[in-house]
Design a protein around this motif. Structure first.
Motif, PDB file in Angstrom:
ATOM      1  N   PHE A  63      -7.170   3.384  -3.436  1.00 15.32           N
ATOM      2  CA  PHE A  63      -7.860   3.245  -2.149  1.00 15.32           C
ATOM      3  C   PHE A  63      -7.845   4.595  -1.447  1.00 15.32           C
ATOM      4  O   PHE A  63      -6.819   5.004  -0.891  1.00 15.32           O
ATOM      5  N   ASN A  82      -1.783  -7.738  -4.386  1.00 13.26           N
ATOM      6  CA  ASN A  82      -2.563  -6.511  -4.553  1.00 13.26           C
ATOM      7  C   ASN A  82      -1.659  -5.306  -4.369  1.00 13.26           C
ATOM      8  O   ASN A  82      -0.799  -5.296  -3.490  1.00 13.26           O
ATOM      9  N   TYR A 103      -3.650  -3.558  -9.395  1.00 15.25           N
ATOM     10  CA  TYR A 103      -3.619  -2.237  -8.746  1.00 15.25           C
ATOM     11  C   TYR A 103      -5.028  -1.708  -8.536  1.00 15.25           C
ATOM     12  O   TYR A 103      -5.922  -1.886  -9.376  1.00 15.25           O
ATOM     13  N   LEU A 128      -2.103  -1.140  -3.712  1.00 13.01           N
ATOM     14  CA  LEU A 128      -3.046  -0.065  -3.405  1.00 13.01           C
ATOM     15  C   LEU A 128      -2.282   1.245  -3.249  1.00 13.01           C
ATOM     16  O   LEU A 128      -1.113   1.253  -2.858  1.00 13.01           O
ATOM     17  N   HIS A 180       0.851  -1.198   0.000  1.00 16.03           N
ATOM     18  CA  HIS A 180       0.000   0.000   0.000  1.00 16.03           C
ATOM     19  C   HIS A 180       0.883   1.242   0.000  1.00 16.03           C
ATOM     20  O   HIS A 180       1.678   1.457   0.923  1.00 16.03           O
TER      21      HIS A 180
END
Length: 382
Positions: free
Chosen positions: A167, A141, A164, A143, A111
């Motif tokens: 968020f 993932n 991608y 973010l 993230h």
């Protein structure tokens, strides 16, 4: 009784800062009987949110050597099983994702929260390159809170990566929209603010937040508006240096060092203008809090466009325009608070900054939303 499903967040330390506060906004709202968050800490000292985490059933796992994949792996295996490992530690995300992969965790999230790193030395660039390779290899993932943050951590072609997703940072904006007038007045009286024009800044005392320039702005403001007062909320390594600078400039009675606070909404409602001259930012969660309070914000060019939710409260000024120009913009915007709480709430919902929207996205990414598949989860939010 069935044990709750656990998610491990890798954060460094759960002190009161943007990413950590966002995670707490989410953690307080989830169904903790069925889902629990644990947190990896790189510090042996107790952090601001540690006690609250433990009261809510979460665990704070303190590592001796966070740069060790072996130690991260051991922590994941010891305190797991984990449904997902969600890392928020810039390029270190590569190491966390690798350790999670070795531990057999199926969902491994990197993230991005910022747009710059603390060093550009050759060794640091080599570290960044190797970690970037690991992020792409071991993360399921990716973010980011803004396009610039995504570009910085994942590269300019991040959009082509099917894993991608954007968020938005999350705040519980309803806690900020309004505060009892009596509560605000009592705070002003207690702090000796009187009828002064009050401006403020919330952020750690680190180089990126640019407190030295903020004091230069105050020097210019004092010449233009003698009644001005500045509230500085936060703590950090450079606090003593800034305190010394304030004393040297003879502004000890005008600059209030508030420390780390729980009553952020009350403090924000005391301000006429919020000032944010950062050298770089991923997004700036506190800007969302300030806008929820309806406060005009004067910000640097480093602030990401995603931070402006369309309330007409953000004014961007380049840092190279100098302290006097910043002072003029602050005075021009004083008294322009947004008073329509419904208007504010509508914009937060429209931009998906509410905890309910954030939780819905996370549960899907963690495969805890009606058992959806990985592809269904990620495609829903690209």
């Amino acid at each position: 009784m069935t044990e709750p499903t656990r998610i491990l967040h890798v954060v460094g330390a759960m002190n009161r800062a943007g990413t950590e506060t966002m995670l707490m906004n989410l953690y307080r709202k989830i169904d903790r009987k069925h889902i629990q968050f644990d947190f990896i800490s790189f510090s042996q000292q107790d952090a601001h949110y540690d006690s609250e985490i433990k009261k809510m059933g979460g665990r704070v796992i303190k590592l001796e050597n966070p740069q060790s994949v072996k130690e991260l792996y051991h922590a994941i295996k010891t305190f797991g099983p984990y449904q997902a490992v969600h890392s928020h530690t810039l390029f270190h995300c590569g190491m966390a994702s690798c350790a999670a992969w070795l531990a057999g965790v199926k969902i491994r999230i990197s993230h991005a929260h910022t747009t710059a790193d603390k060093s550009d030395s050759f060794l640091r660039k080599l570290y960044q390159f190797s970690m970037s390779v690991m992020i792409k290899r071991f993360s399921t993932n990716l973010l980011a809170c803004s396009k610039e943050a995504a570009t910085f951590l994942f590269g300019s072609n991040y959009k082509s990566n099917k894993h991608y997703a954007y968020f938005p940072n999350v705040i519980d904006y309803t806690d900020f929209i309004s505060q009892p007038r009596q509560k605000v007045m009592e705070f002003k009286m207690r702090e000796g603010l009187g009828n002064s024009l009050v401006i403020g800044h919330i952020g750690r005392f680190i180089g990126a937040k640019n407190h030295e320039f903020l004091i230069e702005i105050m020097k210019s403001l004092v010449e233009k508006e003698p009644s001005i007062k500045l509230l500085l909320v936060g703590d950090g390594d450079l606090k003593h240096k800034i305190l010394e600078k304030v004393q040297q400039e003879g502004m000890g009675d005008r600059v209030h060092f508030m420390g780390i606070r729980e009553d952020i909404a009350t403090i924000l409602h005391c301000m006429e203008v919020f000032v944010f001259p950062s050298k770089y930012e991923g997004l700036g969660l506190v800007l969302l809090e300030a806008q929820a309070c309806g406060i005009p914000c004067i910000v640097s060019e480093a602030i990401q466009p995603e931070a402006d939710i369309g309330l007409g409260l953000i004014t961007q000024v380049n840092l190279d325009e100098g302290a006097s120009t910043w002072a003029d913009e602050i005075l021009n915007n004083a008294g322009n608070k947004e008073q329509d709480s419904t208007f504010i709430a509508d914009h937060f919902e429209k931009h998906q900054y509410s905890p309910s929207k954030g939780i819905e996205k996370l549960m899907s990414l963690y495969h805890l939303n009606n058992g959806g598949t990985y592809e269904e989860s990620i495609n829903r939010f690209v």
